[in-house]
Design an enzyme around this catalytic site. Sequence first.
Site, PDB file in Angstrom:
ATOM      1  N   GLY A 138      10.230  20.020  84.571  1.00 43.78           N
ATOM      2  CA  GLY A 138       9.426  20.969  85.311  1.00 43.78           C
ATOM      3  C   GLY A 138       8.761  20.351  86.388  1.00 43.78           C
ATOM      4  O   GLY A 138       8.904  21.067  87.457  1.00 43.78           O
ATOM      5  N   ILE A 139       8.333  18.962  86.487  1.00 40.76           N
ATOM      6  CA  ILE A 139       7.877  18.422  87.827  1.00 40.76           C
ATOM      7  C   ILE A 139       9.002  18.282  88.753  1.00 40.76           C
ATOM      8  O   ILE A 139       8.615  18.674  89.741  1.00 40.76           O
ATOM      9  CB  ILE A 139       7.468  16.906  87.349  1.00 40.76           C
ATOM     10  CG1 ILE A 139       6.009  17.264  86.449  1.00 40.76           C
ATOM     11  CG2 ILE A 139       7.010  16.470  88.788  1.00 40.76           C
ATOM     12  CD1 ILE A 139       5.555  15.925  85.860  1.00 40.76           C
ATOM     13  N   VAL A 165       4.675   9.401  88.159  1.00 35.20           N
ATOM     14  CA  VAL A 165       3.764  10.359  87.890  1.00 35.20           C
ATOM     15  C   VAL A 165       4.022  10.925  86.204  1.00 35.20           C
ATOM     16  O   VAL A 165       3.359  11.720  85.778  1.00 35.20           O
ATOM     17  CB  VAL A 165       3.866  11.583  88.705  1.00 35.20           C
ATOM     18  CG1 VAL A 165       3.369  11.279  90.038  1.00 35.20           C
ATOM     19  CG2 VAL A 165       5.310  12.275  88.888  1.00 35.20           C
ATOM     20  N   ARG A 193       4.807   8.363  82.845  1.00 36.91           N
ATOM     21  CA  ARG A 193       3.882   7.447  82.043  1.00 36.91           C
ATOM     22  C   ARG A 193       4.093   5.937  82.437  1.00 36.91           C
ATOM     23  O   ARG A 193       5.151   5.794  82.969  1.00 36.91           O
ATOM     24  CB  ARG A 193       4.308   7.701  80.254  1.00 36.91           C
ATOM     25  CG  ARG A 193       4.013   8.825  79.822  1.00 36.91           C
ATOM     26  CD  ARG A 193       2.323   8.748  79.427  1.00 36.91           C
ATOM     27  NE  ARG A 193       1.897   9.891  78.889  1.00 36.91           N
ATOM     28  CZ  ARG A 193       1.389  11.110  79.243  1.00 36.91           C
ATOM     29  NH1 ARG A 193       1.529  11.292  80.617  1.00 36.91           N
ATOM     30  NH2 ARG A 193       0.951  11.909  78.635  1.00 36.91           N
ATOM     31  N   ASP A 242       0.509   7.076  89.624  1.00 38.71           N
ATOM     32  CA  ASP A 242      -0.526   7.691  89.202  1.00 38.71           C
ATOM     33  C   ASP A 242      -0.778   7.358  87.624  1.00 38.71           C
ATOM     34  O   ASP A 242      -1.765   7.628  87.154  1.00 38.71           O
ATOM     35  CB  ASP A 242      -0.176   9.098  88.998  1.00 38.71           C
ATOM     36  CG  ASP A 242      -1.403   9.978  88.680  1.00 38.71           C
ATOM     37  OD1 ASP A 242      -2.501   9.699  89.167  1.00 38.71           O
ATOM     38  OD2 ASP A 242      -1.186  10.984  87.856  1.00 38.71           O
ATOM     39  N   GLU A 289      -2.992   0.692  80.977  1.00 31.40           N
ATOM     40  CA  GLU A 289      -4.055   1.823  81.822  1.00 31.40           C
ATOM     41  C   GLU A 289      -5.246   2.164  80.770  1.00 31.40           C
ATOM     42  O   GLU A 289      -4.804   2.184  79.549  1.00 31.40           O
ATOM     43  CB  GLU A 289      -2.959   3.278  81.793  1.00 31.40           C
ATOM     44  CG  GLU A 289      -3.733   4.225  82.561  1.00 31.40           C
ATOM     45  CD  GLU A 289      -2.849   5.200  82.600  1.00 31.40           C
ATOM     46  OE1 GLU A 289      -3.459   6.649  82.204  1.00 31.40           O
ATOM     47  OE2 GLU A 289      -1.986   5.413  83.257  1.00 31.40           O
ATOM     48  N   HIS A 349      -4.610   8.373  87.397  1.00 31.52           N
ATOM     49  CA  HIS A 349      -3.904   9.248  86.304  1.00 31.52           C
ATOM     50  C   HIS A 349      -4.712  10.713  86.568  1.00 31.52           C
ATOM     51  O   HIS A 349      -5.181  11.303  85.677  1.00 31.52           O
ATOM     52  CB  HIS A 349      -4.089   9.182  85.030  1.00 31.52           C
ATOM     53  CG  HIS A 349      -2.845   9.567  84.046  1.00 31.52           C
ATOM     54  ND1 HIS A 349      -2.729   8.801  83.037  1.00 31.52           N
ATOM     55  CD2 HIS A 349      -2.529  10.580  84.162  1.00 31.52           C
ATOM     56  CE1 HIS A 349      -1.689   9.837  82.370  1.00 31.52           C
ATOM     57  NE2 HIS A 349      -1.600  10.895  83.118  1.00 31.52           N
ATOM     58  N   ASN A 379      -3.102  15.641  87.850  1.00 32.12           N
ATOM     59  CA  ASN A 379      -3.518  16.836  87.096  1.00 32.12           C
ATOM     60  C   ASN A 379      -4.712  16.830  86.753  1.00 32.12           C
ATOM     61  O   ASN A 379      -5.277  16.718  85.429  1.00 32.12           O
ATOM     62  CB  ASN A 379      -2.622  16.929  85.823  1.00 32.12           C
ATOM     63  CG  ASN A 379      -2.974  18.321  85.050  1.00 32.12           C
ATOM     64  OD1 ASN A 379      -3.204  19.207  85.826  1.00 32.12           O
ATOM     65  ND2 ASN A 379      -2.866  18.353  83.810  1.00 32.12           N
TER      66      ASN A 379
END
Length: 311
Positions: free
Chosen positions: A143-144, A222, A224, A248, A253, A272, A275
């Site tokens: 989708g991205i 963007v 993981r 991101d 993390e 992160h 979104n």
Amino acid sequence: MADDVAVPAVAIGPAPDPLLEDAVRRGGARLSPFESADALVWTAGPIGFPDPLPDNIRWVQLDSAGVEQWFDAKLITPDTPIMWTSAAGAFAATVAEHALTLLLAGVRALPEHMAARTWRQHDFYSKVGTLRGAMVAMVGAGGIGRALIPMLASLGADVIAVNRSGSPVPGAIETLPTTRLNEVWPRADHFVIGAPATSATHHLVSGAELAQMKSTSWVINVARGSLIDTDALVQALRNGSIGGAGLDVTDPEPLPDGHPLWELPNVIITPHDSNPPSVRPPAFADHVALNVTRFVAGERLTALIDPVVGY
């Protein structure tokens, strides 16, 4: 009343949500308590999830695009008897916008420009590039990637898409299956990583892949943090074998204070937040409404999770 009973029922958990309640109604279903519902929209993580699910639940909609924690918790397994869907694609446009921002900022040398405290025009002549005429590899063109491709095209960039099947991705000049991913690293000018996190994609980008990239290449992640070998990335950034990285997501993390990535001039790190919470609720509600509509009509759901593949 008989017609009403025939309409599929959807529960929302673990707490009521007016926006999602409206989405269920828009999709043509009725709201119901969990005990008598046909489907469940779940807006929290695995902790507290009802396990086992009652036999009446045929479908579970999750509110995140990444679902590795659900596999880790053994809640989604290869022998699961129900359908699970993620939020993959719901936030694609927002994340794609963020990826483009990171890539364009890197190519235009904005991190160094913003750090400068004196006029260094001649120093930047060899560092400032353009996306016009560039070849960008979208590694994991879901989708991205589909949202990002027209954004890149508007700036004059071409895209090589990589997905599991090799099925053509609209707007890409070429689509390759993941089995041919090794062909992409020396060909593309820049890379956007958007693949899911699975055991097969762990350190998808490591020292060998970074060594094949151009010295001007920017790598944008963007998806993981685990998809990139952080130690190998730091080394490549330090020795100038690639142009830079826009991250991101990181591994580990949150990225600890004092980590080498914080100190490198050719790195852009965002925490992160591609979104952000401000845009999630309406986008997820639209995603739920679409899937409820398909569920009511007996059609294939979008963002259906493959319990064998892992996403």
